[in-house]
Every structure is written in C-alpha cells, then in structure tokens.
Design a protein around this motif. Sequence first.
Motif, PDB file in Angstrom:
ATOM      1  N   MET A   1       0.823  -1.182   0.000  1.00  0.00           N
ATOM      2  CA  MET A   1       0.000   0.000   0.000  1.00  0.00           C
ATOM      3  C   MET A   1       0.875   1.257   0.000  1.00  0.00           C
ATOM      4  N   TYR A   2       1.840   1.338   0.928  1.00  0.00           N
ATOM      5  CA  TYR A   2       2.741   2.482   0.995  1.00  0.00           C
ATOM      6  C   TYR A   2       4.072   2.109   0.359  1.00  0.00           C
ATOM      7  N   GLU A   3       4.742   3.082  -0.233  1.00  0.00           N
ATOM      8  CA  GLU A   3       6.074   2.881  -0.798  1.00  0.00           C
ATOM      9  C   GLU A   3       7.005   3.932  -0.219  1.00  0.00           C
ATOM     10  N   ASP A   4       8.285   3.575  -0.060  1.00  0.00           N
ATOM     11  CA  ASP A   4       9.268   4.528   0.435  1.00  0.00           C
ATOM     12  C   ASP A   4       9.303   5.759  -0.471  1.00  0.00           C
ATOM     13  N   LYS A   5       9.447   6.933   0.152  1.00  0.00           N
ATOM     14  CA  LYS A   5       9.541   8.191  -0.590  1.00  0.00           C
ATOM     15  C   LYS A   5      10.849   8.873  -0.208  1.00  0.00           C
ATOM     16  N   THR A   6      11.467   9.530  -1.163  1.00  0.00           N
ATOM     17  CA  THR A   6      12.642  10.335  -0.884  1.00  0.00           C
ATOM     18  C   THR A   6      12.200  11.779  -0.735  1.00  0.00           C
ATOM     19  N   LEU A   7      12.488  12.351   0.433  1.00  0.00           N
ATOM     20  CA  LEU A   7      12.119  13.735   0.728  1.00  0.00           C
ATOM     21  C   LEU A   7      13.384  14.552   0.949  1.00  0.00           C
ATOM     22  N   THR A   8      13.266  15.872   0.855  1.00  0.00           N
ATOM     23  CA  THR A   8      14.389  16.762   1.088  1.00  0.00           C
ATOM     24  C   THR A   8      14.151  17.541   2.380  1.00  0.00           C
ATOM     25  N   CYS A   9      15.138  17.524   3.254  1.00  0.00           N
ATOM     26  CA  CYS A   9      15.057  18.216   4.538  1.00  0.00           C
ATOM     27  C   CYS A   9      15.056  19.718   4.298  1.00  0.00           C
ATOM     28  N   LYS A  10      14.105  20.422   4.908  1.00  0.00           N
ATOM     29  CA  LYS A  10      14.018  21.857   4.703  1.00  0.00           C
ATOM     30  C   LYS A  10      15.064  22.617   5.511  1.00  0.00           C
ATOM     31  N   GLU A  11      15.710  21.922   6.448  1.00  0.00           N
ATOM     32  CA  GLU A  11      16.711  22.589   7.271  1.00  0.00           C
ATOM     33  C   GLU A  11      18.115  22.451   6.700  1.00  0.00           C
ATOM     34  N   CYS A  12      18.536  21.219   6.397  1.00  0.00           N
ATOM     35  CA  CYS A  12      19.905  21.014   5.918  1.00  0.00           C
ATOM     36  C   CYS A  12      19.983  20.731   4.422  1.00  0.00           C
ATOM     37  N   GLY A  13      18.856  20.449   3.783  1.00  0.00           N
ATOM     38  CA  GLY A  13      18.834  20.226   2.346  1.00  0.00           C
ATOM     39  C   GLY A  13      19.191  18.814   1.906  1.00  0.00           C
ATOM     40  N   SER A  14      19.503  17.931   2.853  1.00  0.00           N
ATOM     41  CA  SER A  14      19.853  16.560   2.473  1.00  0.00           C
ATOM     42  C   SER A  14      18.589  15.743   2.200  1.00  0.00           C
ATOM     43  N   GLU A  15      18.761  14.706   1.417  1.00  0.00           N
ATOM     44  CA  GLU A  15      17.634  13.823   1.130  1.00  0.00           C
ATOM     45  C   GLU A  15      17.540  12.752   2.205  1.00  0.00           C
ATOM     46  N   PHE A  16      16.316  12.348   2.519  1.00  0.00           N
ATOM     47  CA  PHE A  16      16.107  11.266   3.474  1.00  0.00           C
ATOM     48  C   PHE A  16      14.906  10.456   3.020  1.00  0.00           C
ATOM     49  N   ILE A  17      14.840   9.222   3.504  1.00  0.00           N
ATOM     50  CA  ILE A  17      13.777   8.299   3.115  1.00  0.00           C
ATOM     51  C   ILE A  17      12.644   8.359   4.134  1.00  0.00           C
ATOM     52  N   PHE A  18      11.441   8.569   3.632  1.00  0.00           N
ATOM     53  CA  PHE A  18      10.210   8.479   4.426  1.00  0.00           C
ATOM     54  C   PHE A  18       9.674   7.080   4.131  1.00  0.00           C
ATOM     55  N   THR A  19       9.991   6.132   5.018  1.00  0.00           N
ATOM     56  CA  THR A  19       9.716   4.722   4.744  1.00  0.00           C
ATOM     57  C   THR A  19       8.223   4.414   4.746  1.00  0.00           C
ATOM     58  N   ALA A  20       7.891   3.288   4.158  1.00  0.00           N
ATOM     59  CA  ALA A  20       6.501   2.833   4.118  1.00  0.00           C
ATOM     60  C   ALA A  20       5.976   2.634   5.540  1.00  0.00           C
ATOM     61  N   GLY A  21       6.812   2.097   6.420  1.00  0.00           N
ATOM     62  CA  GLY A  21       6.413   1.897   7.811  1.00  0.00           C
ATOM     63  C   GLY A  21       6.122   3.211   8.515  1.00  0.00           C
ATOM     64  N   GLU A  22       6.958   4.224   8.257  1.00  0.00           N
ATOM     65  CA  GLU A  22       6.727   5.540   8.850  1.00  0.00           C
ATOM     66  C   GLU A  22       5.434   6.148   8.307  1.00  0.00           C
ATOM     67  N   GLN A  23       5.189   5.963   7.026  1.00  0.00           N
ATOM     68  CA  GLN A  23       3.962   6.492   6.418  1.00  0.00           C
ATOM     69  C   GLN A  23       2.733   5.843   7.054  1.00  0.00           C
ATOM     70  N   GLU A  24       2.822   4.539   7.276  1.00  0.00           N
ATOM     71  CA  GLU A  24       1.705   3.825   7.913  1.00  0.00           C
ATOM     72  C   GLU A  24       1.485   4.338   9.335  1.00  0.00           C
ATOM     73  N   PHE A  25       2.591   4.539  10.061  1.00  0.00           N
ATOM     74  CA  PHE A  25       2.517   5.082  11.421  1.00  0.00           C
ATOM     75  C   PHE A  25       1.840   6.452  11.411  1.00  0.00           C
ATOM     76  N   TYR A  26       2.247   7.328  10.482  1.00  0.00           N
ATOM     77  CA  TYR A  26       1.645   8.657  10.373  1.00  0.00           C
ATOM     78  C   TYR A  26       0.143   8.546  10.106  1.00  0.00           C
ATOM     79  N   ALA A  27      -0.228   7.640   9.199  1.00  0.00           N
ATOM     80  CA  ALA A  27      -1.646   7.479   8.844  1.00  0.00           C
ATOM     81  C   ALA A  27      -2.456   6.981  10.044  1.00  0.00           C
ATOM     82  N   GLU A  28      -1.903   6.025  10.804  1.00  0.00           N
ATOM     83  CA  GLU A  28      -2.597   5.494  11.985  1.00  0.00           C
ATOM     84  C   GLU A  28      -2.844   6.578  13.026  1.00  0.00           C
ATOM     85  N   ARG A  29      -1.906   7.514  13.134  1.00  0.00           N
ATOM     86  CA  ARG A  29      -2.015   8.592  14.121  1.00  0.00           C
ATOM     87  C   ARG A  29      -2.832   9.780  13.605  1.00  0.00           C
TER      88      ARG A  29
END
Length: 92
Positions: free
Chosen positions: A1-29
């Motif tokens: 259902m969820y897939e890992d996403k690559t996001l860019t940090c608004k503070e340091c500008g580096s890319e980071f992964i918003f994992t499927a598990g994290e997305q599910e956690f966000y949705a549950e909350r």
Amino acid sequence: MYEDKTLTCKECGSEFIFTAGEQEFYAERGFVNEPQRCKPCRDNRKNASRPEREMFVATCASCGSEAKVPFRPREDRPVYCSDCYAKMKEEQ
C-alpha cells in the motif's frame, strides 16, 4: 500500500527516506503532513530546548578512577564509575 519516498530536509537540504512503515505510522495517528526534516535535524531541534546537564567529577569508590556523574556527590554515599557500576549491576 505504501512505498518509500525520498524527501528533502528543509533545514539542511539533504535527502532522506520516508519509509513505508513511517507512512503507515503517520496514517494510523491521523497525521496528514509528511515530515519536513531528516532525523538528525529533528533530533537537534528537540534537544536544542533542553539545557545541558551539569556533570560533577568524583572518585570511584571501587577502582579509584575519576568518574563524571550528573549529580552532586555526597560524602555519605559511594559513587562508582560506569564500568564498576555495570559490573555491580551484572552481579545482582
């Protein structure tokens, strides 16, 4: 259902992964916004408001080496370095 996403940090500008598990956690909350900062930047922001702990120097009652502790040592109570304290905990 969820897939890992690559996001860019608004503070340091580096890319980071918003994992499927994290997305599910966000949705549950019920969180609707994706994170805007990477984990190190989130941790730095969280800890910035915390005051630095004052450390005190004491002599270990077991081995006699110098120990730094986050409390003011008292004469009537022994203080142990982290190694000796860990050994004592294992023996219990």
